[in-house]
Design an enzyme around this catalytic site. Sequence first.
Site: not given
Ligand code: HDD
Length: 702
Positions: A83, A86, A123, A159, A172, A369, A380
Site C-alpha cells: 500500500r 498504511h 485492518r 484512523n 495528500f 478519497r 495493488r
Molecule cells: Fe487514506 C489507505 C485512513 C486520507 C488515500 N487510508 C488508508 C487506510 C486507512 C486510511 C485506515 C488503510 C486501509 C487498509 O487497511 O487497507 N486516509 C485515512 C483517513 C484519512 C485518509 C482516516 C483522512 C480522514 N487517504 C486519505 C486521502 C487520500 C487517501 C486524502 C487520497 C486522496 N489511503 C489512501 C490510499 C490508500 C489509503 C492511497 C492506500 C492503500 C489503500 O488506500 O487501500 O488510497
Amino acid sequence: MATSSRRSTKSSKATAPETVIGNAGQLEQQAAPGDEVLTTAQGVPIDTNQDSLTAGERGPTLLADFVLRDKIFRFDHERIPERVVHARGYGAHGTFESLADLSDTTRAHLFGKKGRKVPAFVRFSTVAGGRGSFDLARDVRGFAVKLYTEEGNWDIVGNNIPVFFIQDAMKFPDLVHSVKEEPDRGFPQAQSAHDNFWDFVGHMPEATHMTLWQMSDRAIPRSFRFMDGFGVHTYRFVNADGKSTFVKFHWKPAQGVQSVIWPEAVKINGADPDYHRRDLWDAINSGDYPQWDLAVQLFDDETADRLPFDVLDPTKIIPEEDVPLQVIGRLTLDRVVDNEFAEIEQVAFCTQNVVPGVDFTDDPLLQGRNFSYLDTQLSRLGSPNFTQLPINAPKCPVANFARDGHMQTEVPKGPVNYEPNGYPVGERGPRPDQEASFHSFAEPVEGTTRRLRPESFGDHYSQARVFWISQTPVEQQHIVDGYVFELSKVQKPEVRAEVVANLRNVDEDLAQQIADGIGMPLPEASKPFMPVRTDLPPSPQLSILGNPPDTFAGRKLGIVLTDGSDAKLLDALQRAVKSVKGTVELIAPKVGGVTLSDGTKQPADQLLKGAPSVLYDAVALIPSADGADQLSRDPAAKDFVNDAFNMYKFIGVGADSAPLFEAVGLEDRLDEACPTVGTPAQAKSFVASLKALRFWERPVDA
Ligand code: HDD
C-alpha cells in the site's frame, strides 16, 4: 494452489514421512495416508520436491524441467505492491451487532432493528512505514472496518485520531511524500522525525491541530485493542423520506484507551517489532475478544450552522460536550485470519463503499478519497476483479453486466451482457429496483466553479488549543517531549522555527517549553489567518489519562522466576491476575524453566535476555535468595528492573529480591507502586492495585 478437495493418497503402503530418499542425504517426506499429494500448479503429481532435473549426475539442469520452472515462477511473483500508505497492518474477523433502531434516521437495513448482526473485518495499520516496518512507530493508526451487510459492503476507513493533517485531497500526495523516507537517501523509515515532514507541516498551518495529536500518546498505542477509532469526516445518514442527518462515527474500545510512553516504544520496537500484531493474535486466540462500541454524533443543519467550525473541515472535531455520543452498535473481533496475505494484504477498503441510508458530505478530503481508494486497488491487486477475492466479496447477491478483465473467476451464463434488451424476464439479466436501492442524497447545489479554500476552514489553531488545554499535565509533558524529540532530529534550524512559530498561536507555554527543550530562541509567532479563540473550554473527553479504564483486564504481568522461587506465591499471583482477566508471562534465565521451591519444574514463556520489561504492563520479581544474587550480576535483569521503574510501572518486589534492587540503586526509592510481594495475600493486593496501570507520581529523574 492445492486445496483440500485435491486428491489424497489412498495407498496404505505409502512411504513413512521421515524416509530419506535423496542420494546425498536430503530428507523428503513422501505422502502418507491422509496427506494431499503434492502437484504442480496444473495439478500434475510430482515425485520429489528436492531436486531439479539434470542431465547426468552433476550435469546441467534441463529446460524440460517444467516442475522446477512452475515452482520458481510462482515464487518469483509472490509479492504485490505494498500500500502506498498504511503498508504495515494487521487484521481480524468479527461481528458487528446493531444496538439501536435508527430507522427514523437512516434507511440502512442494519439499523432497522436492534440486534441485527453482520460479519466484519478490521485492518489496523501504521501510515508511514513499509510493510516490514515496526509496530510502535510514532504514527497515526489506521482503523479500517468492512461490514458485510445484506445491502452490500460498507467500509468505514478511519484512523485512531479524529482529525486529519490537511483539508483538501489536493495536498495528500505532498503530505505523504513529506512523511515517507526522504527520496534521495531512502530513510528514515516509519517516522515523521525528519526535515521534510516538519518542513511541510510547518508550511501548512492547517496541520497544526493534528500534529498535536500525533505528538501525544495517541500515536503510540499500547495495543490495537486499546485504541479509539474515528470516521473523521462528517457523513450523512439518510432516512426513507430522503431526510439527511449529519453523522460522525466513533469506535470506543470496551478495553479502554491506553498508550505506551516514547522511551518504551523505542525499546519495544527492538525487542518485538510485531508487538501490536502479536497482541491482537494472542488475545483473540486466548478467547479475550476485543470489542468496540460504535457511537455516533448525530446533528442537523441548524446545529452545524451554530457550531464555531465548519463540519466539512476534516481538521476539526465536534466536541462530545457539544454533540454527545450515542452508542448504536458493537463490534467484536473473534477470529484471527487463516492466511495473512489472502486476507490482510488483499483486503481492499474504499471510502466510496457505502450502503443505502449512508451518504457523503462535501468534505473535500472525503471527495478525493472516494476516487483514490478504488484507484489504488488496481495497482495493488492488479485487476478490477479484486472485488471477487474472498475477503472483499460481498456476502449478499451481486448482479450486473460488468464482465471479463484480468483474473475473472466468475463464469457468467447466457448471451446477455447489456441492457436494455428484449430477452424475457429470467433471461434478461438484473434490473434496478427503486425500493431497495441506494439513492444519492438530493442536495441542492449552486455556485461558481472555482479553486478556493472556504474561509470557514480558516481557523487553524483554536481547536489545537482546545486539545492542548484538555490534557493532563503528564500528557502535556509527553506532547512537549514528542515535539522536542522530533524537532531534534530535524537538521535545519529554520524548519524547527517554523513549527514553533505556529505553536505560539496554540499556547505560549507549549511553544516556550519546546524551544527550551531544543535549546533555541523562541521565534516570532506566525500570523494566524483568523484570531485564535481563547474562550473555548477544554473538552475532558480528549484526555486518555483523565478517562482511565481502571482495569487490568486484557493487560499482561511479567513474572521473573529463578530456581527456588516460591511455588505458592507464584500460584497466588497467577490466580489473582486471572481473576482480574489479565494474563501472565513467566520469564526465567533459561526458557526451559526453573525448579520451584516445592520441587516442581516450571517451564518459562520467555528467556530473560529476550523479554525486557517494556513488553509488560506490570512486572513482579520473585527470585529465591540465591536467584536474586545471580540476577544482581545479570545486565538483562538490571535493565528489566530499571526500565520498569523509569517507565512508571507497578513492580511486585519479591521478599528475597533485595540484592537485585540494591545492584541498580533503587533500594531506597521503592514507592507505593513497588510493594513487597512475599505472601499470597500481598500478591492479591498487588494485583488489585494494577488497575491504575502506571504510577505517574514517581519522580523518575530524581
Ligand atoms: Fe487514506 C489507505 C485512513 C486520507 C488515500 N487510508 C488508508 C487506510 C486507512 C486510511 C485506515 C488503510 C486501509 C487498509 O487497511 O487497507 N486516509 C485515512 C483517513 C484519512 C485518509 C482516516 C483522512 C480522514 N487517504 C486519505 C486521502 C487520500 C487517501 C486524502 C487520497 C486522496 N489511503 C489512501 C490510499 C490508500 C489509503 C492511497 C492506500 C492503500 C489503500 O488506500 O487501500 O488510497
